[in-house]
Every structure is written in C-alpha cells, then in structure tokens.
Design a protein around this motif. Structure first.
Motif, short mmCIF file in Angstrom:
data_model
loop_
_atom_site.label_atom_id
_atom_site.label_comp_id
_atom_site.label_asym_id
_atom_site.label_seq_id
_atom_site.Cartn_x
_atom_site.Cartn_y
_atom_site.Cartn_z
N ARG A 220 85.13 -13.74 20.58
CA ARG A 220 84.38 -13.68 21.83
C ARG A 220 83.18 -12.72 21.77
NH1 ARG A 220 89.55 -13.72 25.83
NH2 ARG A 220 90.59 -13.05 23.93
N PRO A 221 83.35 -11.50 21.25
CA PRO A 221 82.17 -10.63 21.14
C PRO A 221 81.04 -11.26 20.30
CG PRO A 221 84.14 -9.34 20.86
CD PRO A 221 84.59 -10.76 20.93
N LEU A 222 81.40 -12.00 19.25
CA LEU A 222 80.37 -12.64 18.43
C LEU A 222 79.62 -13.70 19.23
CD1 LEU A 222 82.15 -13.05 14.96
CD2 LEU A 222 80.08 -11.72 15.41
N ILE A 223 80.35 -14.49 20.01
CA ILE A 223 79.70 -15.53 20.81
C ILE A 223 78.82 -14.90 21.88
CG2 ILE A 223 80.09 -17.40 22.45
CD1 ILE A 223 82.54 -18.16 20.85
N LEU A 224 79.37 -13.88 22.54
CA LEU A 224 78.61 -13.23 23.61
C LEU A 224 77.31 -12.64 23.06
CD1 LEU A 224 78.53 -12.50 26.56
CD2 LEU A 224 79.89 -10.48 26.08
N THR A 225 77.38 -12.02 21.88
CA THR A 225 76.18 -11.45 21.27
C THR A 225 75.18 -12.55 20.93
OG1 THR A 225 77.59 -9.77 20.30
CG2 THR A 225 75.34 -9.90 19.48
N ALA A 226 75.68 -13.69 20.47
CA ALA A 226 74.78 -14.80 20.14
C ALA A 226 74.10 -15.33 21.39
CB ALA A 226 75.56 -15.92 19.44
N VAL A 227 74.82 -15.32 22.53
CA VAL A 227 74.24 -15.82 23.78
C VAL A 227 73.14 -14.88 24.26
CG1 VAL A 227 74.68 -16.27 26.21
CG2 VAL A 227 76.29 -17.08 24.49
N ASP A 228 73.44 -13.60 24.36
CA ASP A 228 72.43 -12.63 24.79
C ASP A 228 72.89 -11.20 24.48
OD1 ASP A 228 69.89 -12.29 26.54
OD2 ASP A 228 71.29 -10.81 27.29
N PRO A 229 72.12 -10.48 23.67
CA PRO A 229 72.53 -9.13 23.26
C PRO A 229 72.68 -8.16 24.44
CG PRO A 229 70.71 -9.91 21.92
CD PRO A 229 70.90 -10.91 23.00
N ASP A 230 71.83 -8.30 25.47
CA ASP A 230 71.94 -7.39 26.61
C ASP A 230 73.24 -7.60 27.37
OD1 ASP A 230 69.65 -6.08 26.12
OD2 ASP A 230 68.45 -7.07 27.67
N LEU A 231 73.58 -8.87 27.61
CA LEU A 231 74.83 -9.15 28.31
C LEU A 231 76.00 -8.61 27.50
CD1 LEU A 231 74.36 -12.78 29.74
CD2 LEU A 231 73.99 -10.57 30.84
N ALA A 232 75.90 -8.70 26.17
CA ALA A 232 76.96 -8.17 25.31
C ALA A 232 77.07 -6.67 25.47
CB ALA A 232 76.69 -8.54 23.85
N THR A 233 75.93 -5.98 25.43
CA THR A 233 75.94 -4.52 25.58
C THR A 233 76.62 -4.13 26.89
OG1 THR A 233 73.84 -4.47 24.44
CG2 THR A 233 74.49 -2.47 25.56
N LEU A 234 76.34 -4.87 27.95
CA LEU A 234 76.90 -4.52 29.25
C LEU A 234 78.41 -4.77 29.30
CD1 LEU A 234 74.09 -5.77 31.59
CD2 LEU A 234 74.67 -3.44 30.92
N ARG A 235 78.92 -5.59 28.41
CA ARG A 235 80.37 -5.78 28.35
C ARG A 235 80.98 -4.82 27.33
NH1 ARG A 235 82.41 -5.95 31.26
NH2 ARG A 235 84.30 -7.10 30.96
N GLY A 236 80.18 -3.86 26.87
CA GLY A 236 80.71 -2.87 25.95
C GLY A 236 80.75 -3.33 24.50
N VAL A 237 80.06 -4.44 24.20
CA VAL A 237 80.01 -4.94 22.83
C VAL A 237 78.69 -4.46 22.21
CG1 VAL A 237 79.83 -7.03 21.42
CG2 VAL A 237 81.35 -6.98 23.40
N SER A 238 78.75 -3.92 21.00
CA SER A 238 77.52 -3.45 20.37
C SER A 238 76.88 -4.56 19.54
CB SER A 238 77.83 -2.25 19.48
OG SER A 238 76.83 -2.12 18.49
N PRO A 239 75.72 -5.06 19.95
CA PRO A 239 75.07 -6.13 19.19
C PRO A 239 74.79 -5.71 17.76
CG PRO A 239 73.99 -5.81 21.30
CD PRO A 239 74.95 -4.68 21.15
N ARG A 240 74.50 -4.44 17.57
CA ARG A 240 74.21 -3.93 16.23
C ARG A 240 75.40 -4.12 15.30
NH1 ARG A 240 69.50 -0.58 14.31
NH2 ARG A 240 69.74 -1.66 12.33
N TRP A 241 76.60 -3.69 15.79
CA TRP A 241 77.81 -3.82 14.97
C TRP A 241 78.17 -5.27 14.75
CZ3 TRP A 241 79.52 -0.33 11.89
CH2 TRP A 241 79.34 1.03 12.19
N MET A 242 77.98 -6.08 15.79
CA MET A 242 78.30 -7.50 15.66
C MET A 242 77.36 -8.15 14.64
SD MET A 242 80.91 -8.27 17.31
CE MET A 242 81.60 -6.65 17.20
N GLY A 243 76.09 -7.73 14.64
CA GLY A 243 75.14 -8.26 13.67
C GLY A 243 75.55 -7.92 12.25
N LEU A 244 75.99 -6.67 12.07
CA LEU A 244 76.42 -6.23 10.75
C LEU A 244 77.68 -6.98 10.31
CD1 LEU A 244 75.50 -4.22 8.64
CD2 LEU A 244 77.14 -2.59 9.56
#
Ligand SMILES: Nc1ncnc2c1ncn2[C@@H]1O[C@H](COP(=O)(O)OP(=O)(O)O)[C@@H](O)[C@H]1O
Ligand SMILES: [Mg+2]
Lengths: 273, 293
Positions: free
Chosen positions: B154-178
């Motif tokens: 789920r964090p990977l999908i959320l990051t793919a949809v929109d990095p800002d929305l991911a950040t607001l759910r406490g998911v780090s787009p940077r870490w997910m990218g890595l």
C-alpha cells in the motif's frame, strides 16, 4: 467560540523558498466548526502557506500548531486536497481504491477485504456524491469528479481539519455551488473545520466565517466584515483601494487609476466578480 | 513433449525463466505506475557491467548483475532530483557510465579469459546454458522481492499515486523510492540472467504495460502481468527448443522468441483496451440517452 482551543494556530509564520521570501509574519487562528477562506491572487503564497501548515515545507520562522501540537505530530487530524493531481488515464486504480488508500495507505501487508473498511469507504464516497463512479478508474474521470474522489480520500479518516487548495478553480458554476454546499454541510453535520483557498472570495461568502487575505505573502485576517474594508486592504496592497458591494458580491478595486500602475490594477480586479 | 520436459537444460530454463517472469511482472507494474520505465531500462543495461565482471572474477553472474544494478540504483538516487527531467538526466548519466564499464569488462573477458560468447550471453542471455546452481539463488531473489513488495504494497501504491498524499499518511516517498529501486535491482538481476541485460527491459516493462491497460485495480494488473510474462517465457522456451527442428539444426535464441511474444501481447492489449474504451463510451452514452426524458 473563543472559549475552545483553536484547532489550528499560526503565529508569525515566515517562509522562504529558493532564497526568496514568500510569506511574512502570517498569523491566524482557526476554531472548530469554522470555515476559513484563504484569498489571494496567483502567486500570493496560498499553496506555500497550506504546504507549510501540513509540514511539507519548513518555515524560516514562526509556529504552526494543529490541535495544540506541532504540525508533523498531528497529521492524522488533517485531510488535504491538493490543487491538482495528474492521474494517468491508464492508472489501474478505481475511485474506491484511492479512497481506501486515504484510510490505510500507510499500513503494511496486503489490503484484504474488510467489512469495516468497506463501510468507511462507502460513507466517504456517499458524502461527496461519488457512488456513481466508485468503480471507475480515477484517471478516466472528469476534473470535477477527480476532485470529489480526492476529497473522499481526505474525508475517509474523518479529519477534524480539512484543507483544500483552490477547489473551485476548475469547476463550472453548478459544480462550484455543489462543492460550496458540501463544505457547508461538512461543517454543520460533521463539526469539521475547513480551510480553503481561492482567488475569488465571492462563491465562498455564503459559508465562510473567517478570511485570510494574502497579498504578496502578507496577510490580513478576521471576519469578512473586519477584513474587507478599504482601510485594511489599502494598507495590505500598499496603495488605496475601494470596496464595491454589488448584489451580494464584493469587488476590490484600486482607487486612483492614474496613480496606480496598470499591472496593479489588473491584479486587484482579479479578486472581483 | 516428453523429450522437451525431461531435458535438464529445459527444466532449468523453465524454472529460472518463470522466476524472471513472476518477479518482473510484479515489480514492472510499480515501475510503470511511477513512470520509472527509463530507470528500469537503465538499471538493466548497467547491470551488464556486473554480468561481464562476474566472468572475469569467477563469481556468480546473479551476484554480478545484482551488485551492479544496486550500485546504479544508489547512483541514480544520489544524483537524482525531484523533477522528472532531472531524474531522466541522472538516469542517463549513470547509464552512460555503466555501459562504459560493461565495454571494458567484456573486452577483458575476451582478452584475458577463455570465455567465448560472454558478450552475447551477458547482453542477450542464454537461458539453456544456465547452470543448475543458479536455480536456488534465483528463487531466493524472487521470494525476497515478493516479501518486500507484499509488505510495502500500500505505501508503494500511495507513493506512486501522489508523493504528497503519501507524506501526509506518514509514508516517506524518499524511502519508498529507494526501496523500489532496490527491489527493481533484484528483479533486474534475475531477468538479466534469464534473457540478458539488454532484453531484461522487455520483460520488466512489456507485460506490466500491457496488463495496466487491461486492469482497473493494481492487484488485477499484477495478476495479468504475471500471466502474460509466464506465457511469453514458457512459449518462448518451447519455441526455441523446437526451432532446432524448424531450422534444420540451428536453434534460434530463447530471448528472441520471448521478446517477440511480449511485443505481440502488448499490441493485443493495446487493441483490446482501445476496443474496450470505445465499447464503454458507447455504453455510457446510450445509458444517458435512456435517462433523458
Ligand atoms: N519551490 C519553489 N521555489 C521558489 N519559489 C517558489 C517555489 N514554489 C513557489 N514559489 C514562488 O512562491 C510564490 C507563491 O507561490 P504559491 O504559494 O504557489 O502561490 P499561490 O498558490 O497563491 O498561487 C510564487 O511567486 C512562486 O513563484
Ligand atoms: Mg496555488
């Protein structure tokens, strides 16, 4: 109202981006159940202010408290609807999947079926009137439908503070009215607090309790009656302006066209009818 | 058919090929979702340097491909900036440097060791020549990818949809990218082993690209990508095996058949989805007509 503690407290906020000062000494409080409009022309700093409130941008000075704590610690209290998300038409994601990500997108493991989750998602879809396109791909929806999908994504966790960036910008008259109605309903029925940006205050006048008026990164705040005064706005713009009331609508115009340059005139007129 | 299945090289090819198909279908969907196809292609190409080096130093080719893919992934993440254009630039620069090393190692392979055909097998794969000892490492790599992607689904999908929305759910787009680049590296290594570093892109992007057009949900896209990839790999292996008889003793390479089949499936999916769209639109307008008074 003031006997409660504010859901959002912004004090002396200053933000720099790329070495430029974008916001200067912005202060305002927002209490539960209020709808606050953040008004300003393009480039005034509305989006920057919202992103700072959400902790996506770090301020140079000043504080933001959400529910009494620093913004980053209370993110679960906030729902955010960005101005525009570019959904790829091929993105294999239904509206209901997007909404569900708002509820458990941070969780580990696979998203198995869950009755309670399903119920919450259905409620959020219903709140924004998105049932009809719940099973369509988000990328295939119209702009207004996509916006409702993202609002449902933000609403599904029942946030106490809902922040929307220019939600009226790309909507036709009817959809804009429907959205303003929806915001009004959220405040009354769900006791939510709403902060919404716009470049024109008029569509929001029926529902707004407070106004933050941004000009070049500086803000005047208060009720509509307090802020929309020739004296207050003249000071903010740095040149004299008049306020015209016409059929319940408000128009802010520069006073002396021969003194103000044309660019300023156009900027001012942009806030009007 | 019995002769086909009882041949040991064919068994190994089927197992390693299936590993490559499954892993590339899974991670391919996320790669296409994030608009990362070019990065995926670059990782695969650069991993050829590792494959070439493995011949030189006598280490497992899987480790060679993987090591180089990960180095490239870190390089891209380190150089890469937020904006899409800068990301492409960083990817291109890493790609150029990586292929330079590949050229050097392949040259050294030919001049200092007695490995003939190293270049072809690194770049274009030789599925029937894979050593049996690589079966378990390949399966382990696949399990690792499935575990990681399943865990962070789920964090990977959320990051793919929109990095800002991911950040607001406490998911780090940077870490997910890595994380995504690291998992992509694993997938690339298995694919490069199976059909070669240069052709790995086809397996990574093709089935996922086709499946995405046919699906409305991420899980559905992954499922169809797996079906397409497995079909292409199995059919490709069978056709390459049979081609020995078709071309009087000159068998054509597996990679060729696999890549052509993937291309055909992609074309079919495009036709299918445009037909689907047309059909849907007509369906919706006729409904509207019914509802109008
Ligand atoms: N990342 C950035 N770096 C430098 N300047 C920026 C950045 N983002 C926005 N700005 C500048 O900040 C100002 C305010 O932008 P913004 O907050 O987007 O305004 P609004 O949303 O009111 O239209 C603009 O002049 C814009 O050019
Ligand atoms: Mg903006």
């Amino acid at each position: 109202m003031t006997n409660q503690s504010p859901i959002l407290a912004v004090a002396d906020l200053s933000v720099d981006l790329g070495g430029r000062s974008i916001l200067r000494d912005v202060s305002f409080d927002l209490y539960p159940g209020q709808l606050c409009a953040l008004i300003g022309e393009n480039g005034a700093g509305k989006t920057t202010l919202l992103r700072t409130l959400l902790g996506l941008i770090t301020q140079r000075a000043g504080t933001v408290l959400i529910g009494g704590a620093p913004a980053r610690e209370h993110r679960e209290l906030v729902g955010y609807v960005p101005q525009k998300i570019n959904f790829d038409p091929d993105l294999p994601l239904r509206t209901r999947d997007l909404v569900r990500l708002g509820l458990d997108g941070q969780r580990l493991g696979l998203p198995f079926f869950n009755g309670r989750t399903r119920y919450a998602v259905d409620q959020a879809l219903q709140a924004v009137g998105a049932e009809d396109f719940a099973d369509q791909r988000v990328g295939e929806l119209s702009g207004g439908q996509q916006q409702r999908a993202v609002i449902a994504h933000a609403l599904v966790r029942k946030p106490r503070l809902l922040i929307l960036d220019e939600p009226l910008a790309n909507l036709d008259f009817g959809s804009a009215n429907a959205l303003v109605d929806l915001l009004g309903r959220l405040i009354v029925q769900q006791k939510m607090t709403v902060l919404v940006t716009a470049h024109d205050m008029n569509p929001l006048i029926p529902v707004m309790d407070r106004l933050v008026y941004l000009v070049d990164g500086r803000a005047a705040t208060g009720t509509v009656a307090e802020v929309v005064q020739a004296e207050v706005l003249s000071k903010l713009y740095g040149y004299p302006v008049s306020i015209l009331h016409h059929g319940g609508r408000i128009l802010v115009l520069p006073d002396a066209p021969e003194n103000a340059d044309v660019a300023n005139m156009n900027r001012c007129a942009g806030h009007g009818v | 058919m019995f002769a086909f299945l009882s041949s040991q090289p064919v068994q190994t090819a089927l197992i390693v090929g299936s590993c490559a198909a499954l892993v590339s279908a899974l991670i391919g969907v996320f790669t296409v979702l994030r608009g990362n196809a070019f990065a995926g292609h670059a990782l695969a190409d650069v991993s050829s340097a590792g494959g070439a080096a493995s011949f030189l130093w006598g280490i497992s080719p899987l480790l060679g491909f993987l090591g180089m893919a990960w180095i490239a992934a870190f390089g891209m993440e380190f150089l890469g900036v937020r904006k899409a254009r800068e990301r492409d630039l960083a990817t291109g620069i890493v790609l150029g440097a990586g292929l330079g090393f590949s050229a050097l190692f392949l040259y050294l392979d030919v001049t200092t060791t007695s490995t003939t055909g190293a270049a072809v097998s690194v770049m274009f794969g030789s599925l029937f020549a894979i050593s049996r000892g690589l079966i378990w490492p390949a399966i382990l790599a696949v399990l690792a990818v499935f575990l990681l992607v399943g865990l962070f689904y789920r964090p990977l999908i959320l990051t793919a949809v929109d990095p800002d929305l991911a950040t607001l759910r406490g998911v780090s787009p940077r870490w997910m990218g890595l994380l995504q680049l690291l998992v992509l590296g694993l997938a690339v290594a298995v694919c490069a082993l199976a059909i070669g570093a240069v052709l790995a892109t086809a397996l990574l992007i093709g089935p996922a690209g086709a499946a995405i057009r046919l699906s409305r949900r991420p899980a559905q896209a992954i499922f169809w990508a797996m079906i397409i990839a497995l079909t292409a790999v199995w059919l490709g292996i069978w056709m390459a095996y049979e081609s020995y008889y078709w071309f009087s003793g000159n068998a054509w390479p597996v990679s060729f058949f696999v890549v052509v089949l993937i291309f055909l499936f992609y074309l079919l999916a495009m036709l299918g989805s445009s037909w689907q769209h047309k059909y849907q639109r007509r369906g919706i307008t006729s409904l509207r007509r019914l509802q109008e008074p």
